[in-house]
Write a protein that holds these residues in place. Structure first.
Motif, mmCIF file in Angstrom:
data_model
loop_
_atom_site.group_PDB
_atom_site.id
_atom_site.type_symbol
_atom_site.label_atom_id
_atom_site.label_comp_id
_atom_site.label_asym_id
_atom_site.label_seq_id
_atom_site.Cartn_x
_atom_site.Cartn_y
_atom_site.Cartn_z
ATOM 1 N N GLU A 88 81.108 -52.578 112.073
ATOM 2 C CA GLU A 88 82.325 -53.098 112.731
ATOM 3 C C GLU A 88 82.362 -54.634 112.723
ATOM 4 O O GLU A 88 83.421 -55.231 112.926
ATOM 5 C CB GLU A 88 82.409 -52.592 114.181
ATOM 6 N N HIS A 89 81.208 -55.270 112.508
ATOM 7 C CA HIS A 89 81.154 -56.738 112.538
ATOM 8 C C HIS A 89 81.140 -57.359 111.142
ATOM 9 O O HIS A 89 81.037 -58.584 111.010
ATOM 10 C CB HIS A 89 79.913 -57.202 113.317
ATOM 11 N N ARG A 145 74.857 -49.749 129.173
ATOM 12 C CA ARG A 145 75.480 -51.052 128.932
ATOM 13 C C ARG A 145 75.319 -51.959 130.152
ATOM 14 O O ARG A 145 75.106 -53.163 130.013
ATOM 15 C CB ARG A 145 76.978 -50.889 128.613
ATOM 16 N N HIS A 184 70.056 -53.399 122.105
ATOM 17 C CA HIS A 184 71.351 -52.860 121.702
ATOM 18 C C HIS A 184 71.655 -51.619 122.519
ATOM 19 O O HIS A 184 70.761 -50.824 122.798
ATOM 20 C CB HIS A 184 71.331 -52.476 120.213
ATOM 21 N N ASP A 243 78.537 -48.635 122.650
ATOM 22 C CA ASP A 243 79.614 -49.068 123.563
ATOM 23 C C ASP A 243 80.631 -47.988 123.901
ATOM 24 O O ASP A 243 81.610 -48.248 124.583
ATOM 25 C CB ASP A 243 80.298 -50.326 123.015
HETATM 26 MG MG MG Z 1 78.184 -53.531 120.131
#
Ligand code: MG
Ligand code: DAT
Length: 152
Positions: free
Chosen positions: A53-54, A87, A117, A120
């Motif tokens: 995604e990055h 998270r 990590h 999410d």
């Molecule tokens: Mg993330």
């Protein structure tokens, strides 16, 4: 709130700094249940997939280089609302903004060395567990004799 599984990894900085037991103990003490764990070096292709995604962002290359630079501890944690809870235990992405009491808030300074990590959301949790673990490496919902003192 349903029982969820989430993917958590202690990044190379956490392993190098000798913070493996410190990090694991925070999830254990919260009441989450360990469902999978291994020490591993992440191949570049796996890192690029995990952080897909990055791709294209200015920090992507450095992120892949960092995550592949030494062993990580890959884990699956299970529990009521485990994804959001992990998270919270981990804290905000930038340690400068992470609450005191969170892992990043207490133990890290730099966004590029933020120790841990955590998935999410439900889709990324399923996707990331699938990247790092085979089905037979996960021990789901094993009986823990103090479960009744953690979840009503
Ligand atoms: Mg993330
Ligand atoms: P998180 O790890 O909290 O889910 P993320 O998914 O937005 O955060 O980013 C993944 C990782 O990439 C993050 O842990 C650290 C790095 N990163 C994110 N934003 C960054 C930035 N602006 N500069 C440098 N590294 C960054």
């Amino acid at each position: 709130m349903s029982i969820e599984k989430t993917f958590v990894a202690i990044k190379p900085d956490g392993v190098q700094r000798g913070l493996v037991s410190e990090v694991i103990s925070r999830f254990e003490r919260k009441g989450l249940k360990l469902a999978g764990m291994k020490l591993m070096k992440v191949p570049v292709e796996m890192a690029e997939n995990h952080y897909g995604e990055h791709k294209g962002k200015p920090f992507f290359e450095g992120l892949v280089k960092f995550i592949t630079s030494g062993p990580i501890v890959a884990m699956v944690w299970e529990g009521k609302g485990a994804i959001a809870t992990c998270r919270q235990v981990i804290g905000a992405t930038n340690p400068a903004n992470a609450a005191t009491g969170s892992i990043r808030g207490d133990l890290a300074l730099d966004i590029g060395r933020n120790l841990v990590h955590g998935s999410d959301g439900p889709e990324s949790a399923a996707r990331e567990i699938g990247i790092f673990f085979k089905e037979n490496e996960i021990v789901s919902s094993w009986d823990r004799n103090n479960d009744c003192w953690i979840t009503e």
